[in-house]
Scaffold this motif. Structure first.
Motif, PDB file in Angstrom:
ATOM      1  N   GLY A  16       0.829  -1.217   0.000  1.00 50.21           N
ATOM      2  CA  GLY A  16       0.000   0.000   0.000  1.00 50.21           C
ATOM      3  C   GLY A  16       0.854   1.255   0.000  1.00 50.21           C
ATOM      4  N   ALA A  17       1.898   1.259   0.818  1.00 52.65           N
ATOM      5  CA  ALA A  17       2.798   2.413   0.889  1.00 52.65           C
ATOM      6  C   ALA A  17       3.495   2.630  -0.455  1.00 52.65           C
ATOM      7  CB  ALA A  17       3.827   2.198   1.989  1.00 52.65           C
ATOM      8  N   ASN A  18       3.879   1.545  -1.100  1.00 50.36           N
ATOM      9  CA  ASN A  18       4.536   1.630  -2.405  1.00 50.36           C
ATOM     10  C   ASN A  18       3.626   2.332  -3.413  1.00 50.36           C
ATOM     11  OD1 ASN A  18       6.277   1.299  -4.537  1.00 50.36           O
ATOM     12  ND2 ASN A  18       6.303  -0.918  -4.499  1.00 50.36           N
ATOM     13  N   ARG A  19       2.349   1.944  -3.423  1.00 48.34           N
ATOM     14  CA  ARG A  19       1.380   2.592  -4.328  1.00 48.34           C
ATOM     15  C   ARG A  19       1.281   4.087  -4.048  1.00 48.34           C
ATOM     16  NH1 ARG A  19      -1.438  -2.249  -3.282  1.00 48.34           N
ATOM     17  NH2 ARG A  19      -2.685  -1.283  -1.642  1.00 48.34           N
ATOM     18  N   THR A  29       3.185  11.901   1.236  1.00 51.91           N
ATOM     19  CA  THR A  29       2.508  10.739   1.834  1.00 51.91           C
ATOM     20  C   THR A  29       2.734  10.749   3.343  1.00 51.91           C
ATOM     21  OG1 THR A  29       2.854   9.425  -0.176  1.00 51.91           O
ATOM     22  CG2 THR A  29       2.366   8.220   1.836  1.00 51.91           C
ATOM     23  N   THR A  30       1.664  10.566   4.101  1.00 51.80           N
ATOM     24  CA  THR A  30       1.772  10.560   5.569  1.00 51.80           C
ATOM     25  C   THR A  30       1.579   9.139   6.105  1.00 51.80           C
ATOM     26  OG1 THR A  30      -0.600  10.898   5.923  1.00 51.80           O
ATOM     27  CG2 THR A  30       0.756  12.888   5.633  1.00 51.80           C
ATOM     28  N   LYS A  50       8.755   2.623  12.403  1.00 51.08           N
ATOM     29  CA  LYS A  50       8.881   3.850  13.190  1.00 51.08           C
ATOM     30  C   LYS A  50       8.471   5.087  12.398  1.00 51.08           C
ATOM     31  CE  LYS A  50      12.724   2.004  15.860  1.00 51.08           C
ATOM     32  NZ  LYS A  50      14.184   1.927  15.947  1.00 51.08           N
ATOM     33  N   SER A  51       8.635   5.033  11.077  1.00 56.36           N
ATOM     34  CA  SER A  51       8.376   6.215  10.254  1.00 56.36           C
ATOM     35  C   SER A  51       8.128   5.812   8.809  1.00 56.36           C
ATOM     36  CB  SER A  51       9.588   7.159  10.306  1.00 56.36           C
ATOM     37  OG  SER A  51      10.706   6.513   9.699  1.00 56.36           O
ATOM     38  N   LYS A  52       7.631   6.764   8.020  1.00 55.38           N
ATOM     39  CA  LYS A  52       7.422   6.497   6.591  1.00 55.38           C
ATOM     40  C   LYS A  52       8.760   6.312   5.880  1.00 55.38           C
ATOM     41  CE  LYS A  52       7.078  11.363   5.167  1.00 55.38           C
ATOM     42  NZ  LYS A  52       6.239  12.372   4.491  1.00 55.38           N
ATOM     43  N   PHE A  56       9.782   3.351   3.416  1.00 59.07           N
ATOM     44  CA  PHE A  56      10.382   3.619   2.108  1.00 59.07           C
ATOM     45  C   PHE A  56      11.680   2.829   1.949  1.00 59.07           C
ATOM     46  CE2 PHE A  56      12.821   6.340  -0.897  1.00 59.07           C
ATOM     47  CZ  PHE A  56      11.914   6.373  -1.947  1.00 59.07           C
ATOM     48  N   ASP A  57      12.479   2.813   3.013  1.00 55.59           N
ATOM     49  CA  ASP A  57      13.745   2.082   2.991  1.00 55.59           C
ATOM     50  C   ASP A  57      13.500   0.590   2.760  1.00 55.59           C
ATOM     51  OD1 ASP A  57      16.713   2.110   3.481  1.00 55.59           O
ATOM     52  OD2 ASP A  57      16.115   0.705   5.038  1.00 55.59           O
TER      53      ASP A  57
END
Length: 201
Positions: A16-19, A29-30, A50-52, A56-57
């Motif tokens: 979902g984050a990738n999209r 993106t939050t 811990k964080s976006k 991402f990493d």
């Protein structure tokens, strides 16, 4: 071996984050957006990440791992050094087509990083470049050992490797930046042909 519930949920969050990253970029993106996309609360999200930036990493590292697994297999399957270099270039091109949106996000984040700190996309690029350089250097040495390529000194091999990788990256960056991906494969093929002809024995 089947994935655990935790692993399945983590994969869902990453997908979902990738999209979202590909659609809106990392900056816009939050964590709330990511939680909503995964159908979970923010507290669940923070349990895993811990964080976006950490999300991402993870996405970049996973994509990089998949990419190099496919790339190494394509190079290993090619019987000659010439075909190995072609396989290297073609496989990179095919993966880059799939990666275009994520690649654009990384380019934008790298520019932001240089301006005011943020995600260290330069670190991703260095890791990626080093792995690619190791593969190209191995192909060049293989080609010298089997008599396909002229013999070069260690410093010349390093220079050739650097030129091969940097020229491909330059083409990719400009053609992705100017939305001309359809020109990438013929230009890379032309570049590889010139290089191979220049080092052939």
């Amino acid at each position: 071996m089947p994935l655990t519930k935790d692993e399945i949920l983590k994969e869902k969050i990453l997908a979902g984050a990738n999209r979202l990253f590909q659609k809106h970029g990392l900056t816009k993106t939050t964590m709330e957006d990511i939680a909503k996309e995964a159908g979970k609360g923010k507290s669940t999200l923070y349990y895993y990440f811990k964080s976006k930036e950490e999300i991402f990493d993870d996405i970049i590292q996973n994509e990089k791992s998949k990419f190099f697994s496919i790339l190494l297999q394509a190079v290993a399957d090619a019987p000659t050094a010439r075909l190995k270099l072609n396989a290297f270039a073609l496989t990179r091109f095919e993966r880059l087509k799939e990666w275009t949106n994520l690649y654009n996000v990384m380019v934008q984040e790298a520019l932001e990083s240089l301006k005011n700190g943020g995600v260290d996309c330069v670190r991703y690029r260095k890791q990626y470049d080093q792995k690619e350089a190791d593969i190209v250097k191995g192909i060049l040495v293989f080609g010298m050992d089997n008599g396909e390529f002229r013999t070069f000194s260690e410093s010349e091999i390093d220079a050739l490797t650097f030129c091969c990788i940097s020229s491909q990256h330059g083409l990719e960056f400009d053609l992705v930046l100017y939305d001309k991906m359809e020109e990438l494969l013929p230009k890379i093929n032309f570049l590889m042909e010139i290089m191979i002809n220049g080092i052939r024995k």
